[in-house]
Design a protein around this motif. Structure first.
Motif, PDB file in Angstrom:
ATOM      1  N   ASP A   9      -4.944   1.786   8.418  1.00  0.00           N
ATOM      2  CA  ASP A   9      -3.573   2.262   8.607  1.00  0.00           C
ATOM      3  C   ASP A   9      -3.559   3.706   9.102  1.00  0.00           C
ATOM      4  O   ASP A   9      -2.744   4.077   9.969  1.00  0.00           O
ATOM      5  CB  ASP A   9      -2.789   2.152   7.301  1.00  0.00           C
ATOM      6  CG  ASP A   9      -2.518   0.713   6.893  1.00  0.00           C
ATOM      7  OD1 ASP A   9      -2.698  -0.195   7.739  1.00  0.00           O
ATOM      8  OD2 ASP A   9      -2.118   0.489   5.733  1.00  0.00           O
ATOM      9  N   ASP A  10      -4.451   4.524   8.581  1.00  0.00           N
ATOM     10  CA  ASP A  10      -4.499   5.932   8.971  1.00  0.00           C
ATOM     11  C   ASP A  10      -4.953   6.091  10.414  1.00  0.00           C
ATOM     12  O   ASP A  10      -4.338   6.836  11.198  1.00  0.00           O
ATOM     13  CB  ASP A  10      -5.429   6.690   8.029  1.00  0.00           C
ATOM     14  CG  ASP A  10      -5.472   8.176   8.338  1.00  0.00           C
ATOM     15  OD1 ASP A  10      -4.431   8.847   8.214  1.00  0.00           O
ATOM     16  OD2 ASP A  10      -6.556   8.670   8.723  1.00  0.00           O
ATOM     17  N   ARG A  11      -5.996   5.393  10.799  1.00  0.00           N
ATOM     18  CA  ARG A  11      -6.523   5.514  12.156  1.00  0.00           C
ATOM     19  C   ARG A  11      -5.569   4.926  13.188  1.00  0.00           C
ATOM     20  O   ARG A  11      -5.430   5.446  14.302  1.00  0.00           O
ATOM     21  CB  ARG A  11      -7.889   4.842  12.247  1.00  0.00           C
ATOM     22  CG  ARG A  11      -8.986   5.576  11.491  1.00  0.00           C
ATOM     23  CD  ARG A  11     -10.324   4.915  11.645  1.00  0.00           C
ATOM     24  NE  ARG A  11     -10.742   4.839  13.046  1.00  0.00           N
ATOM     25  CZ  ARG A  11     -11.870   4.260  13.456  1.00  0.00           C
ATOM     26  NH1 ARG A  11     -12.683   3.700  12.571  1.00  0.00           N
ATOM     27  NH2 ARG A  11     -12.186   4.239  14.731  1.00  0.00           N
ATOM     28  N   LEU A  12      -4.906   3.859  12.810  1.00  0.00           N
ATOM     29  CA  LEU A  12      -3.988   3.184  13.737  1.00  0.00           C
ATOM     30  C   LEU A  12      -2.864   4.111  14.187  1.00  0.00           C
ATOM     31  O   LEU A  12      -2.452   4.076  15.357  1.00  0.00           O
ATOM     32  CB  LEU A  12      -3.431   1.945  13.030  1.00  0.00           C
ATOM     33  CG  LEU A  12      -2.504   0.989  13.762  1.00  0.00           C
ATOM     34  CD1 LEU A  12      -2.631  -0.398  13.154  1.00  0.00           C
ATOM     35  CD2 LEU A  12      -1.052   1.443  13.687  1.00  0.00           C
ATOM     36  N   THR A  13      -2.352   4.910  13.298  1.00  0.00           N
ATOM     37  CA  THR A  13      -1.191   5.742  13.619  1.00  0.00           C
ATOM     38  C   THR A  13      -1.489   6.819  14.659  1.00  0.00           C
ATOM     39  O   THR A  13      -0.558   7.430  15.195  1.00  0.00           O
ATOM     40  CB  THR A  13      -0.628   6.414  12.353  1.00  0.00           C
ATOM     41  OG1 THR A  13      -1.635   7.244  11.771  1.00  0.00           O
ATOM     42  CG2 THR A  13      -0.181   5.379  11.340  1.00  0.00           C
ATOM     43  N   ALA A  14      -2.767   7.055  14.969  1.00  0.00           N
ATOM     44  CA  ALA A  14      -3.133   8.051  15.981  1.00  0.00           C
ATOM     45  C   ALA A  14      -3.412   7.417  17.340  1.00  0.00           C
ATOM     46  O   ALA A  14      -3.764   8.129  18.290  1.00  0.00           O
ATOM     47  CB  ALA A  14      -4.359   8.833  15.523  1.00  0.00           C
ATOM     48  N   CYS A  15      -3.236   6.091  17.466  1.00  0.00           N
ATOM     49  CA  CYS A  15      -3.591   5.398  18.709  1.00  0.00           C
ATOM     50  C   CYS A  15      -2.652   5.786  19.857  1.00  0.00           C
ATOM     51  O   CYS A  15      -1.437   5.855  19.685  1.00  0.00           O
ATOM     52  CB  CYS A  15      -3.548   3.892  18.480  1.00  0.00           C
ATOM     53  SG  CYS A  15      -4.051   2.924  19.927  1.00  0.00           S
ATOM     54  N   VAL A  46       3.093   1.918  14.148  1.00  0.00           N
ATOM     55  CA  VAL A  46       3.527   1.601  12.790  1.00  0.00           C
ATOM     56  C   VAL A  46       2.483   0.703  12.122  1.00  0.00           C
ATOM     57  O   VAL A  46       2.203  -0.391  12.621  1.00  0.00           O
ATOM     58  CB  VAL A  46       4.894   0.897  12.800  1.00  0.00           C
ATOM     59  CG1 VAL A  46       5.347   0.582  11.376  1.00  0.00           C
ATOM     60  CG2 VAL A  46       5.934   1.764  13.508  1.00  0.00           C
ATOM     61  N   PRO A  47       1.901   1.135  11.010  1.00  0.00           N
ATOM     62  CA  PRO A  47       0.886   0.313  10.345  1.00  0.00           C
ATOM     63  C   PRO A  47       1.509  -0.853   9.597  1.00  0.00           C
ATOM     64  O   PRO A  47       2.735  -0.932   9.428  1.00  0.00           O
ATOM     65  CB  PRO A  47       0.230   1.296   9.370  1.00  0.00           C
ATOM     66  CG  PRO A  47       1.306   2.274   9.052  1.00  0.00           C
ATOM     67  CD  PRO A  47       2.118   2.419  10.319  1.00  0.00           C
ATOM     68  N   GLY A  48       0.662  -1.771   9.139  1.00  0.00           N
ATOM     69  CA  GLY A  48       1.132  -2.862   8.308  1.00  0.00           C
ATOM     70  C   GLY A  48       1.644  -2.354   6.968  1.00  0.00           C
ATOM     71  O   GLY A  48       1.448  -1.190   6.588  1.00  0.00           O
ATOM     72  N   LEU A  49       2.280  -3.261   6.239  1.00  0.00           N
ATOM     73  CA  LEU A  49       2.888  -2.918   4.958  1.00  0.00           C
ATOM     74  C   LEU A  49       2.468  -3.954   3.926  1.00  0.00           C
ATOM     75  O   LEU A  49       2.599  -5.158   4.166  1.00  0.00           O
ATOM     76  CB  LEU A  49       4.416  -2.906   5.087  1.00  0.00           C
ATOM     77  CG  LEU A  49       5.232  -2.822   3.796  1.00  0.00           C
ATOM     78  CD1 LEU A  49       5.017  -1.480   3.109  1.00  0.00           C
ATOM     79  CD2 LEU A  49       6.720  -3.054   4.084  1.00  0.00           C
ATOM     80  N   GLY A  50       1.957  -3.499   2.786  1.00  0.00           N
ATOM     81  CA  GLY A  50       1.611  -4.422   1.724  1.00  0.00           C
ATOM     82  C   GLY A  50       0.226  -4.181   1.173  1.00  0.00           C
ATOM     83  O   GLY A  50      -0.540  -3.366   1.698  1.00  0.00           O
TER      84      GLY A  50
END
Length: 242
Positions: A9-15, A46-50
């Protein structure tokens, strides 16, 4: 390689892999919708949720321009999210029926929500290249969830077509001809490697305004599919409301 869902989730938000999507999500965050002019838009992937040990995965299409792209949380702050989270609450898959903003107390139960494309696309239509650029995030997410994942609900035909190759890359056998999307369809996919348990794949119409306003998808229809996926995943009904 991401070793945890939190790292993913952290890495995805910088894509910034897709120039068109980067430009669009940031333009929307600058221009804003009049109703949200005083808010600070997220304007990033936006990362996944859950939870990271979810038994059920719900797969959408992409964040909404003034929903997830505004709030930074999947299916949050727009009409589709209102419908989905209310149905999940009815089936005991969330602790409350609304998803307004981060910090509102929402907690998903045995369930994670994600999408094949993590940036808001113009007209809600990612291109095939954008879908393919984003696939590695979904492949990684499926792999990290694999120890507990037992059922998947796909919201809409676009998400269905995007998910199948990701499942194949993640270690599940996708039969040929490929399973066809339809509301209420159910298929079992077995693992193509020994550390992949079978998953139950469910199709459901997307809770878009076009579908919910016309009655193509009703709350009862959505709840029925979610409930079947929850039962297939072995989740409980604690906290369900009727």
């Amino acid at each position: 390689m991401c070793r945890t869902i939190a790292e993913l989730d952290d890495r995805l938000t910088a894509c910034r892999a897709c120039p068109r999507l980067v430009a669009w999500r940031e333009q929307v965050a600058r221009d804003k919708r009049a109703a949200f002019r005083d808010e600070n838009y997220w304007g990033k992937p936006v990362p996944g949720l859950g939870p990271d040990d979810a038994r059920v995965l719900v797969v959408g299409l992409a964040p909404a321009a003034h929903g997830g792209n505004r709030t930074g949380r999947m299916f949050t702050g727009d009409r589709a999210g209102d419908v989905l989270i209310a149905a999940m609450y009815a089936e005991g898959m969330s602790n409350q029926p609304t998803s307004v903003r981060p910090g509102d107390g929402l907690r998903l139960i045995d369930t994670r929500v994600t999408a094949p494309v993590h940036c808001a696309p113009p007209d809600n239509k990612p291109t095939p290249d954008e879908r393919d650029n984003c696939r590695h995030w979904l492949v990684t997410e499926l792999g990290l969830l694999a120890p507990t994942l037992r059922s998947i609900v796909v919201l809409g035909g676009w998400g269905w077509q995007a998910l199948l190759p990701a499942l194949a890359e993640s270690g599940w056998a996708v039969p040929k001809p490929k399973p066809r999307f339809g509301h209420g369809v159910r298929y079992e996919l077995v693992g193509s490697r020994p550390d992949r348990a079978p998953v139950q794949l469910f199709g459901c119409y997307h809770p878009s305004q076009q579908n919910t306003f016309t009655g193509r998808l009703t709350p009862a229809m959505l709840e029925q599919v979610l409930g079947a996926a929850r039962d297939a995943g072995g989740g409980g009904r604690a906290g369900a409301r009727r």
